[in-house]
Design a protein around this motif. Sequence first.
Motif, PDB file in Angstrom:
ATOM      1  N   ASP B 169       0.853  -1.184   0.000  1.00  0.00           N
ATOM      2  CA  ASP B 169       0.000   0.000   0.000  1.00  0.00           C
ATOM      3  C   ASP B 169       0.895   1.243   0.000  1.00  0.00           C
ATOM      4  OD1 ASP B 169      -1.815   1.964   0.413  1.00  0.00           O
ATOM      5  OD2 ASP B 169      -2.558   1.216   2.338  1.00  0.00           O
ATOM      6  N   HIS B 171       0.052   4.224  -0.217  1.00  0.00           N
ATOM      7  CA  HIS B 171      -0.516   5.342   0.522  1.00  0.00           C
ATOM      8  C   HIS B 171       0.139   5.498   1.881  1.00  0.00           C
ATOM      9  CE1 HIS B 171      -4.010   4.684  -2.280  1.00  0.00           C
ATOM     10  NE2 HIS B 171      -3.699   5.945  -2.460  1.00  0.00           N
ATOM     11  N   VAL B 172       0.548   4.350   2.448  1.00  0.00           N
ATOM     12  CA  VAL B 172       1.231   4.400   3.740  1.00  0.00           C
ATOM     13  C   VAL B 172       2.551   5.152   3.584  1.00  0.00           C
ATOM     14  CG1 VAL B 172       2.319   2.986   5.497  1.00  0.00           C
ATOM     15  CG2 VAL B 172       0.147   2.279   4.514  1.00  0.00           C
ATOM     16  N   GLU B 174       3.166   7.353   1.364  1.00  0.00           N
ATOM     17  CA  GLU B 174       2.787   8.754   1.171  1.00  0.00           C
ATOM     18  C   GLU B 174       2.547   9.433   2.527  1.00  0.00           C
ATOM     19  OE1 GLU B 174      -1.023   9.180  -0.561  1.00  0.00           O
ATOM     20  OE2 GLU B 174      -0.692  11.236  -1.215  1.00  0.00           O
ATOM     21  N   ALA B 175       1.832   8.723   3.413  1.00  0.00           N
ATOM     22  CA  ALA B 175       1.537   9.291   4.727  1.00  0.00           C
ATOM     23  C   ALA B 175       2.815   9.576   5.507  1.00  0.00           C
ATOM     24  CB  ALA B 175       0.635   8.345   5.519  1.00  0.00           C
ATOM     25  N   GLY B 190       7.360   2.102   7.013  1.00  0.00           N
ATOM     26  CA  GLY B 190       6.257   1.993   6.076  1.00  0.00           C
ATOM     27  C   GLY B 190       6.337   0.743   5.217  1.00  0.00           C
ATOM     28  N   GLN B 194       5.124  -4.150   6.003  1.00  0.00           N
ATOM     29  CA  GLN B 194       4.182  -4.667   5.012  1.00  0.00           C
ATOM     30  C   GLN B 194       4.722  -5.887   4.283  1.00  0.00           C
ATOM     31  OE1 GLN B 194       1.655  -1.996   2.656  1.00  0.00           O
ATOM     32  NE2 GLN B 194       2.934  -0.306   3.323  1.00  0.00           N
TER      33      GLN B 194
END
Lengths: 262, 267
Positions: B169, B171-172, B174-175, B190, B194
């Motif tokens: 992911d 998006h993680v 990105e966060a 991050g 995963q």
Amino acid sequence: MIEFKDLSLVYPNGTQGLKNVNVKINEGEFVVIVGLSGAGKSTFIRSINRMVTPTHGELLVDDENILKYKGNDLRKLRTKVGMIFQNYNLVKRSTVMKNVISGRLGHTGTLRSILNLYKKEDMALAYESLKRVNIEEKLYSRADQLSGGQQQRVSIARVLTQQPSVVLADEPVASLDPPTSHQVMKYLKKINREDNITTIVNLHFIDMAMEYADRIIGMRSGEIVFDGPASEVNEKTFEEIYGRPIKEDDIRGGKDDNEQTP
Amino acid sequence: MNEITVPPKPQKSPTKIVRNIGIGIGLLALYVWAFATIEIPWGRIFSERTIANFDRVIPKLFSPDFTFAEKVLNYMMETLFIAFTGSFMAAILAVPFGFFAASNINRNPFLNTMGKWILNADRTFPEILLALIFVVAIGPGAFAGVLAIAIHSVGMLGKLYSEVIESIDMHVVEAMEANGANKVQIFFYGIMPQVIPEFLSYAIYRFEIDVRASSILGIIGAGGIGTLLVISSRNRNWDEVGMILLVIIIFVSIIDYISTAIRKRIV
């Protein structure tokens, strides 16, 4: 203070994200950006922490033009400007605590963070942040065991741990049901009031915008078409911003079944 | 009661029908050609001698020589060690290759394609060929087997790792970027959480395959139970061969079982 000076952004594929935007956002304001999808709300928000880079104009954060920031400066800016996402963006396999402490990464040395050697104050701060959104009992749960609303609260705690002066929230309630949406908005409002954190939220629900915002900025095709205090806004204003009559989808509702929040 | 009828199937276009018939005829021709040209000596296969040989060999295979068991077990342990060391080395070596070949991490299209090609090329070398090279280069023995297993496994693990990395992911990530983390921190906070469980799962699966692979490497002198297998079969000690096969089957089954159980719990 955040100031957009004639700011434009054209994406590489030619889409105009922002068009000559001029706006000033004061410290401690709770601003809601409304507009249909594709109106440039996300681009507006993401310009402020430079997740996207505007192509023309100036963008001042605390009187410094952030458009030329690179590397270290950029990371420092992002430590100051926290962000909340529609899909929470937590590391699902990590614990809530690990997710929340990751808000501290920008303040922590690389080696220290890799070895998990956080200062006592940082750990305390992370726990305190969880307490402020009433989810401290989930400290050691894995993030994927939480419901959507709980995950969004954890992501608020992550942002709090970052001790930002600005919080950007990109459609923070779009994936939640109405009662949970109100809960999340109330927490955002609460930290905005208590810590005087400038908060900028993207929403497309008009009732929520009117309820929580101090100030509403309306956008359409990259331009600001409305800017004014929430008290001056009514459904007619929204019809002008959206350029079409209000539909049922534009209203979140569900305010009355929400009782468990601060 | 209302009769509900399913709408008729859409008609296949004539060109499609012709194409399918064409493929059918082509395949049939291929089979006929293949069997016609290899000249199977049917006469010899079903001769008296074959049947006599079967009578001699098969019963012996099924009456394994248990006095031989201790020696077999020692060699089997060596096989396991070769497989374990080899896949352990590969599991670690494959990590940088995996990131190099993952298109969401290595964004340079040229370098990324190169990374994928290196792994593809590596996988085309069978273990037995690599073992042959190492037996010649560093002399016969278990270490040649370890290297052969390790290098071959990097190809497959690297590819699987890169697929795992490509499916994370982002998006993680990105966060994390959005809260001011640097690249190293993003990697550890991050990305690693995963991918680690899947990496482990694939490494264990690869170990399972490597146990099977390393049991034949001894045939060319790269250590392990294959050494014994080749000696016993040359001497036509079929009861010893039977014992070896029995041990291999038992060990491989146990490892399969354990590895499946562990992998189920990891992911």
